[in-house]
Enzyme design. Structure first.
Site, PDB file in Angstrom:
ATOM      1  N   HIS A   1       0.880  -1.134  -0.043  1.00  0.00           N
ATOM      2  CA  HIS A   1      -0.101   0.154   0.073  1.00  0.00           C
ATOM      3  C   HIS A   1       0.670   1.297   0.035  1.00  0.00           C
ATOM      4  O   HIS A   1       1.250   1.688   0.969  1.00  0.00           O
ATOM      5  CB  HIS A   1      -0.991   0.011   1.173  1.00  0.00           C
ATOM      6  CG  HIS A   1      -1.923  -0.637   1.146  1.00  0.00           C
ATOM      7  ND1 HIS A   1      -2.748  -1.190   2.365  1.00  0.00           N
ATOM      8  CD2 HIS A   1      -2.680  -1.933   0.104  1.00  0.00           C
ATOM      9  CE1 HIS A   1      -3.735  -2.159   2.025  1.00  0.00           C
ATOM     10  NE2 HIS A   1      -3.831  -2.435   0.724  1.00  0.00           N
TER      11      HIS A   1
ATOM     12  N   GLU B   1       8.543   4.956   5.359  1.00  0.00           N
ATOM     13  CA  GLU B   1       8.334   6.238   5.632  1.00  0.00           C
ATOM     14  C   GLU B   1       7.798   6.668   6.821  1.00  0.00           C
ATOM     15  O   GLU B   1       6.490   7.387   6.972  1.00  0.00           O
ATOM     16  CB  GLU B   1       7.824   7.172   4.402  1.00  0.00           C
ATOM     17  CG  GLU B   1       8.617   7.007   3.259  1.00  0.00           C
ATOM     18  CD  GLU B   1       8.420   5.787   2.427  1.00  0.00           C
ATOM     19  OE1 GLU B   1       9.631   5.464   1.777  1.00  0.00           O
ATOM     20  OE2 GLU B   1       7.188   5.181   2.311  1.00  0.00           O
TER      21      GLU B   1
ATOM     22  N   GLU C   1      18.259   0.694  -0.998  1.00  0.00           N
ATOM     23  CA  GLU C   1      17.611   1.194  -2.120  1.00  0.00           C
ATOM     24  C   GLU C   1      18.482   2.344  -2.701  1.00  0.00           C
ATOM     25  O   GLU C   1      18.623   2.783  -3.828  1.00  0.00           O
ATOM     26  CB  GLU C   1      16.050   1.610  -2.039  1.00  0.00           C
ATOM     27  CG  GLU C   1      16.086   2.703  -0.889  1.00  0.00           C
ATOM     28  CD  GLU C   1      14.542   3.064  -0.854  1.00  0.00           C
ATOM     29  OE1 GLU C   1      13.687   2.614  -1.617  1.00  0.00           O
ATOM     30  OE2 GLU C   1      14.216   3.806   0.171  1.00  0.00           O
TER      31      GLU C   1
END
Length: 663
Positions: free
Chosen positions: A376, A446, A470
């Site tokens: 999500h 986040e 990343e």
């Protein structure tokens, strides 16, 4: 006569406020002590460890919207108590956690005016201190707004501190070592090394309906003051009497490794609110993810779309073959093609792209004993997400998906609020609790900085909040430097599990040729042990694992542990961690270094005595070097016992990973 009596009362109150005797409490082992007192109408505390001053007089209080709550204070009474228990984690770095402390409850009241009250509760453990404010229900303090928390940490010296600025986007920064007095406003955990060889870390526990705490030096001194992340309108916290603040925590350790072994933060959270945790299962997974960073695939629908039925099945086949528990699929749902900043152009969490058949995929995964891991991404649009929250989780639950990675890629939530403010804290908690109702585990990206809530809500498995792997794909500065992973276990890692996603094997970057993984392959293996996460993704594309013998360590390494030890560590230089599998008698070891070579002696004294183990060692190969020759891995086997001392030769930004199997 009335004037004389009032004057006498004022003198008595003033004298009491200035001369109240300090109250103190010690840790169960007697090594750490906290004293609390008042001075000129202000409340303070001090902390000592074995006759060494840790904190000088550190003052407490608040600035409210319409008044101050730090002056004309008196200590009404003080109560001491003790507590001891051992509780079991459904998952974690060890099975059992000892929770043992002595408590000092300090009831404070204004000496005049509204006579408002609050309580400061101190819990002193053998490895540190936790304290919080409690606001009882009262006539003259009901709903109130905190504009500033005045909590101080008056450090005894100008320590070396590892930090990132508090407004670092998503906490994805490189920690730097700086004297405390040169810090700006920084986020916690703030980890420090003292000149006399102690290690400390200041953080918080049980962040509930409050703003995250940051720290700032007062007037460029070594006195740190709390700075709460504000609302967009300037307020810090909307509060109501009958509630409490998060715990402010101070871990005090003799060695860097002892910081990693502290469970003080977990102990300051409430016991699990989930009665049946049998559905909560750690695991290692792969994902359609690195290929998107390498631009082989796209998140959005189109000719290079990654989340197709055929591609996901290929990853499921690979996961099943190699014993992975799940496959993460990003980019399956409608909305990736939109401009996330525009109202109306938001994600749908129940509508798939046409080339992604979730029913067919989840049935196929179930046949292969693999779970699909949902995704999500919200684009920071929390209102849009909350409007779909129950339907989105119910949708996943119907399809047998019980793990969801959430994301909030936007500098501000709903274009206005910080990720670390009270607004965000409320949202993240709502997501965790809603997920629990649908038996769904959460991997939050986040996030707000973790504070140990996984004890209360053990479906909160892991979180990002770190500059992860990343950055080795697209960061314009070339990727994470070698020392990064030797620092974050002692900084961000003290806040809780990290979704760092180690395990990249191919360092060629066709998109950003000057950006790459700045480690050896052996270090990538060792990170599976060093950086703790109960849900851990092997980051690379599956074709880069094919026919590589080193891949065995990743497929063998568990993510749930019964015991953890830290044989040796030096922040920013090297780390060696050993963990015992919760489901077997096997141990796993990871050792990593910075850009320098290191030769380390590793005594295996943590093994069972009188028992022989087979050690399978994955180490940097001959002439391995992270810049020019990162790929060589030598694999060797030998028999070892608790009396064995292994000599580890770590290449530049290198590592060693070891499987110890009881014979």
């Amino acid at each position: 006569m009335k004037y004389t009596l009032n004057l006498l009362l004022f003198v008595l109150l003033f004298t009491t406020a200035c001369t109240q005797k300090d109250s103190s409490v010690k840790s169960p082992d007697g090594t750490i002590s906290v004293s609390v007192g008042s001075e000129n109408g202000k409340i303070y505390y001090t902390v000592n460890k074995e006759n060494k001053t840790i904190l000088n007089k550190s003052f407490l209080g608040f600035i409210l919207k319409d008044s101050e709550l730090d002056k004309n204070l008196i200590i009404k009474d003080v109560k001491e108590s003790s507590f001891s228990e051992t509780w079991e984690q459904p998952w974690g770095e060890e099975t059992l956690v000892e929770n043992k402390y002595n408590q000092l409850t300090v009831n404070v009241e204004e000496s005049n005016g509204l006579k408002r009250k609050f309580t400061v509760v101190f819990r002193v453990f053998d490895d540190g201190v936790g304290f919080r404010y409690e606001f009882p229900e009262q006539e003259n303090l009901k709903d109130f707004i905190i504009m500033d928390e005045l909590t101080e940490f008056a450090l005894a010296d100008n320590h070396k501190a590892w930090s990132i600025p508090y407004d670092t986007q998503y906490y994805e920064g490189l920690y730097k070592a700086t004297p405390v007095n040169e810090l700006d406003t920084v986020c916690t955990p703030l980890t420090m090394e003292t000149k006399d060889g102690l290690y400390m870390s200041i953080h918080e526990a049980n962040l509930t309906d409050y703003a995250a705490m940051n720290l700032s030096p007062k007037n460029k001194t070594s006195v740190l003051k709390a700075y709460l992340s504000p609302w967009s309108t300037g307020e810090k916290v909307f509060m109501k009497a009958g509630h409490v603040t998060p715990w402010r925590t101070i871990i005090i350790a003799n060695k860097p490794g002892d910081l990693l072994l502290s469970r003080l933060m977990l102990n300051l959270n409430e016991p699990s609110k989930i009665a049946d945790t049998s559905w909560i299962k750690p695991g290692r997974y792969i994902g359609i993810w690195w290929g998107m960073h390498m631009e082989k695939y796209t998140w959005y629908n189109g000719p290079k779309h990654g989340a197709t039925t055929a591609n996901v099945k290929k990853y499921i086949d690979f996961a099943s073959l190699h014993g992975f528990s799940g496959v993460l699929v990003e980019g399956w749902n409608k909305g990736w093609e939109n401009d996330w900043t525009k109202e109306g152009d938001k994600f749908s969490f129940t509508e798939a792209y046409p080339d992604f058949d979730i029913t067919e995929i989840t049935k196929y995964a179930a046949m292969k004993n693999v779970k699909l891991i949902g995704h999500h991404e919200t684009g920071g649009a929390t209102i849009n997400y909350e409007n779909q929250l129950d339907s989105a989780f119910a949708y996943y639950q119907r399809h047998g998906i019980n793990t969801v990675k959430t994301g909030y890629v936007s500098p501000l939530l709903d274009a206005k609020e910080m990720h670390s403010g009270q607004y965000a804290v409320r949202h993240y908690r709502k997501v965790i609790e809603a997920a629990a109702k649908h038996h769904i585990m959460i991997d939050n990206h986040e996030p707000v900085m973790p504070t140990g809530l996984q004890r209360t809500w053990p479906n909160l498995m892991t979180q990002e909040g770190v500059r992860g792997q990343e950055y080795d794909a697209w960061s314009r500065d070339g990727g994470n430097p070698p020392e990064h992973t030797t620092i974050i276990p002692f900084t961000r890692g003290l806040a809780g599990p990290i979704d760092f996603t180690p395990g990249t094997f191919n360092f060629t970057n066709p998109v950003y040729p000057n950006t790459r993984v700045q480690t050896t392959i052996a270090k990538q293996l060792a990170l599976s042990v060093v950086i703790y996460s109960p849900l851990q993704m092997a980051s690379d594309m599956i074709e880069n694992y094919e026919n590589n013998p080193a891949f065995e360590f990743i497929t063998s390494c568990p993510t749930n542990w019964s015991k953890t030890v830290v044989p040796d560590a030096k922040i920013g230089e090297y780390v060696t961690i050993a963990r015992k599998d919760r489901d077997s008698e096997n141990w796993y070891i990871g050792s990593i270094t910075n850009a320098e070579k290191h030769n380390l002696a590793l005594p295996l004294i943590f093994l069972d005595k009188g028992v022989t183990y087979k050690a399978k060692i994955f180490k940097d190969g001959k002439d391995a070097e992270y810049k020019t020759n990162p790929y060589p891995v030598d694999i060797e086997e030998k028999e070892v016992t608790a009396e064995t001392v292994l000599n580890l030769e770590l290449a530049t930004s290198g590592g060693t990973a070891i499987i110890l199997t009881k014979l």
